[in-house]
Design a protein around this motif. Structure first.
Motif, PDB file in Angstrom:
ATOM      1  N   ARG A  52     -36.628   8.172   6.454  1.00 54.51           N
ATOM      2  CA  ARG A  52     -36.362   7.244   7.550  1.00 54.51           C
ATOM      3  C   ARG A  52     -37.805   6.741   7.909  1.00 54.51           C
ATOM      4  O   ARG A  52     -38.634   7.252   8.638  1.00 54.51           O
ATOM      5  N   LEU A  53     -38.072   5.400   7.477  1.00 50.83           N
ATOM      6  CA  LEU A  53     -39.653   4.987   7.679  1.00 50.83           C
ATOM      7  C   LEU A  53     -39.433   3.467   8.357  1.00 50.83           C
ATOM      8  O   LEU A  53     -40.620   3.092   8.747  1.00 50.83           O
ATOM      9  N   GLU A  54     -38.337   3.103   8.596  1.00 46.88           N
ATOM     10  CA  GLU A  54     -37.863   2.024   9.359  1.00 46.88           C
ATOM     11  C   GLU A  54     -36.683   2.108  10.215  1.00 46.88           C
ATOM     12  O   GLU A  54     -35.648   2.983   9.972  1.00 46.88           O
TER      13      GLU A  54
ATOM     14  N   TYR B 241     -46.357   8.584   1.830  1.00 43.95           N
ATOM     15  CA  TYR B 241     -45.302   9.163   2.566  1.00 43.95           C
ATOM     16  C   TYR B 241     -44.082   9.472   1.575  1.00 43.95           C
ATOM     17  O   TYR B 241     -43.184   8.636   1.314  1.00 43.95           O
TER      18      TYR B 241
ATOM     19  N   ARG C  47     -38.961   9.428  12.661  1.00 44.25           N
ATOM     20  CA  ARG C  47     -39.559   9.115  11.019  1.00 44.25           C
ATOM     21  C   ARG C  47     -39.232  10.360  10.545  1.00 44.25           C
ATOM     22  O   ARG C  47     -39.563  11.563  11.014  1.00 44.25           O
ATOM     23  N   ASP C  48     -38.320  10.336   9.455  1.00 49.80           N
ATOM     24  CA  ASP C  48     -38.282  11.564   8.575  1.00 49.80           C
ATOM     25  C   ASP C  48     -38.055  11.242   6.975  1.00 49.80           C
ATOM     26  O   ASP C  48     -38.642  10.543   6.777  1.00 49.80           O
TER      27      ASP C  48
ATOM     28  N   ARG D 202     -43.248   7.090  -1.220  1.00 46.69           N
ATOM     29  CA  ARG D 202     -43.456   5.764  -0.791  1.00 46.69           C
ATOM     30  C   ARG D 202     -44.926   5.495  -0.068  1.00 46.69           C
ATOM     31  O   ARG D 202     -45.268   6.389   0.075  1.00 46.69           O
TER      32      ARG D 202
END
Lengths: 431, 431
Positions: free
Chosen positions: B428-430, A180, B424-425, A183
């Motif tokens: 931003r994964l959380e 991702y 999700r961008d 990451r």
């Protein structure tokens, strides 16, 4: 200009006698008796016989029949006639026909069903044209519709939670890694923690979406990508959820039974006749019964498919096992007040296979942290999830249903791959 | 034993006067006037006033009020009374109350709505408890239900296609890589090729599922994981699909309008009033109009959001642009017979934003191969897909709808992240 299809083949009934219709589909069978020629047309819903007759059918149309191949795509405008001879009691006399696509011989046998499963899965788009597959997957859609209707009735709202996640949600299962951007992320094994969080806002939620397990074993029961039907309700416990599941299973059984004729014609004998009250069998009782039957099973052991099948002689093809030992369930499962070695949990067993699993969940942060530590999990790693429990978390309970496994068990299919359009397994990533 | 919730707050109406009910939810507001104390309780559907009165309310219950915090989770058994004073015309006089969870102060402001979007998204589970978010996401669920109902009515069946795929399905968009055992696989950007294949068996299919784009730009309109509503129908062309979409949009508008009061209370003004016939504007006409307005746009250019917004003054907030130049559309788009520079394609524009895109597709293998070669794609790489066109591929057409973007445009939200539970961008994964 090719006209629009007006009817599916199943809608061509004797009551339409004399009416002009447009049918469209695939050439299934051609029988040329000289002055009379029959073409059996298949579409998603079934078959209809087209009758071409010298003298009645236009000549240019008659001359097209010898060029037809099996699976050619045709659109036909014609007149319906009730018939004592045709199998379905009805036939169509074509007036015009458009061959909109020609077909080459198929790599799988739709007619006798002699192709083996690997070949069928390799050429899946062709294989899905078989009457058997059409019956399976139209039924699947009807089942999903029925499940949602019950959930709407109980005021669950539909949600979608992310499938790309930063860390393992529950520990345990193996995850697929995703690159991702800069990451490493993972594909979610279930929406468990998200759906629990959402009970603090939307109260009752459900999600029907893919879930992922990077498990290496390659059995008839496992998929690496499957459809999970998940529900979670605030102010509910496991008995409330089992009540909802009972309604869901009743509704599913009624969908399947309404399609029993079509299914039996393609060799599928649905397992469930009718669902009334589903027995809720205590884990302790199940273990005792199994020991009496001679199975080598101790309290605290998980039950095998074989054992679950053995229990059907007592409880029928559909039963819950309830109140599992805490050691067998994930950290977020609520223990029974006054009997803390056991939990407010259940599995729903259909034809020996676990198709649903669920429980009342822990809704107090300190209990959750204690369970994590007991299992060697570090609460600090779950801080983002645990903090939600500080903001007013209601008591809640839920379920997770493996849709493909359910479909497999319901229809008595031998392999779960038969219950997925395009299965993904250890060695299968295409088509 | 804590009793079951019997009613959502919105169901507590003056007609229940005198009835005993159990409500459950979160403490929104506490007003202590001495001998009378009010607690406003929030749940997913709204608010209800609980009235505690010295003399009437049991003393032990009254003594609990000073300990209550905002967002504590309570279950209340009480008697409904129609009221001239309470805002909703009704109040509940509690007889028993269970505080089932305590809450600490929230990291976001649910009350005045003063938290900025990054903070809200960081503490999303808390943020989702706001009346605004509850209104957005209960509406989202109703919209999905309405969309499915129209599709069922038109005999589309629901399918799920794999999201882990072996190769890029369409070329173009960037894909996320997945480590699939020993291989590298990808997350599907759309179910395009699968849904086309399925028209050869299930004829009319739809899928509502996540889709993935590894695009690096980070705008108010883009997500890297979003929900795509996809439909594809055999024996249909783009006009047939636009007819279905018209019904879908009509049904969606009616859902949103039935919830207008609730939405307006939280500051949301839905864009659509009522949908009748949706204008189908030829691309050529759109370009001419824009040039007349002074926009620097040439035939063959894509239209920008700004241009699409400008066109609303002619066509209203909802219109189709149809018949795009072939150069602007993907390889599987059918060209118009007799006008081969243009295609049987459309976009549906809502409030300036493209929310649906679709077309009649090519159903002949040789045409598809030619289009691929013209775009520098190698047909050999698509052999598995192309072979399906040898087995009797019907003419077909379809649509793809970005659900989160649709929700954003419908409700006039400023950022598509507001239309996803857990966005999700790029960064931003959380959570």
């Amino acid at each position: 200009m090719v006209p629009r299809k007006t009817h599916f083949t199943s809608e061509i009934t004797p009551e339409l006698n004399g009416r002009e219709v447009v049918v469209a589909g695939w050439v299934w069978e051609i029988r040329d008796l000289g002055r009379v020629k029959f073409v059996v047309l298949r579409d998603r819903e079934g078959f209809v016989q087209l009758t071409f007759k010298a003298g009645r059918t236009p000549d240019d149309l008659l001359s097209k029949i010898p060029q037809l191949n099996k699976e050619d795509v045709v659109v036909v405008r014609g007149i319906v006639e009730a018939s004592k001879i045709a199998k379905s009691g009805v036939e169509v006399f074509p007036q015009e026909m458009w061959v909109v696509a020609k077909a080459r011989p198929l790599p799988v046998d739709l007619w006798e069903g002699t192709s083996d499963l690997p070949t069928r899965l390799k050429y899946r788009a062709a294989d899905l044209k078989s009457p058997r597959n059409l019956a399976i997957f139209t039924t699947a859609s009807e089942i999903l519709k029925a499940v949602r209707e019950v959930l709407y009735r109980h005021k669950f709202v539909e949600v979608f939670t992310p499938k790309i996640i930063a860390t393992s949600t529950e520990g345990g299962a193996e995850l697929f890694a995703v690159l991702y951007f800069e990451r490493v992320a993972y594909l979610a094994q279930s929406p468990q923690l998200y759906k629990e969080q959402l009970t603090a806002s939307l109260e009752r939620v459900f999600e029907i979406a893919p879930a992922y397990r990077a498990e290496k074993h390659n059995t008839d029961y496992h998929l690496n990508e499957f459809i999970s039907i998940d529900g979670e309700g605030a102010f509910m416990d496991y008995n409330d959820i089992m009540d909802v599941l009972e309604e869901i299973m009743r509704s599913i059984a009624s969908v399947v039974n309404s399609r029993r004729d079509r299914l039996e014609k393609v060799g599928i004998r649905p397992v469930l006749e009718k669902v009334d009250k589903i027995p809720r069998v205590d884990y302790d009782e199940a273990v005792e019964r199994l020991r009496a039957l001679g199975y080598d099973v101790k309290w605290g052991d998980d039950l095998t498919v074989e054992m679950q099948k053995a229990l059907t002689k007592f409880y029928g093809p559909l039963y819950f096992i309830v109140n599992f030992p805490a050691s067998l369930r994930p950290f977020y499962t609520k223990r029974i007040d006054g009997d803390p070695k056991k939990t407010e949990s259940y599995d729903l067993i259909l034809d020996g296979i676990e198709v649903v699993s669920g429980a009342t969940r822990i809704h107090r942060r300190e209990d959750l942290e204690r369970e994590m530590r007991e299992r060697g999990l570090d609460p600090a790693a779950f801080e983002s999830h645990l903090s939600v429990f500080d903001w007013g978390m209601p008591p809640h309970a839920g379920f997770g249903m493996g849709f493909n496994r359910l479909l497999m068990s319901l229809l008595g299919l031998k392999n779960v791959r038969e219950a997925v359009l395009y299965p993904r397994d250890r060695y299968r990533l295409e088509p």
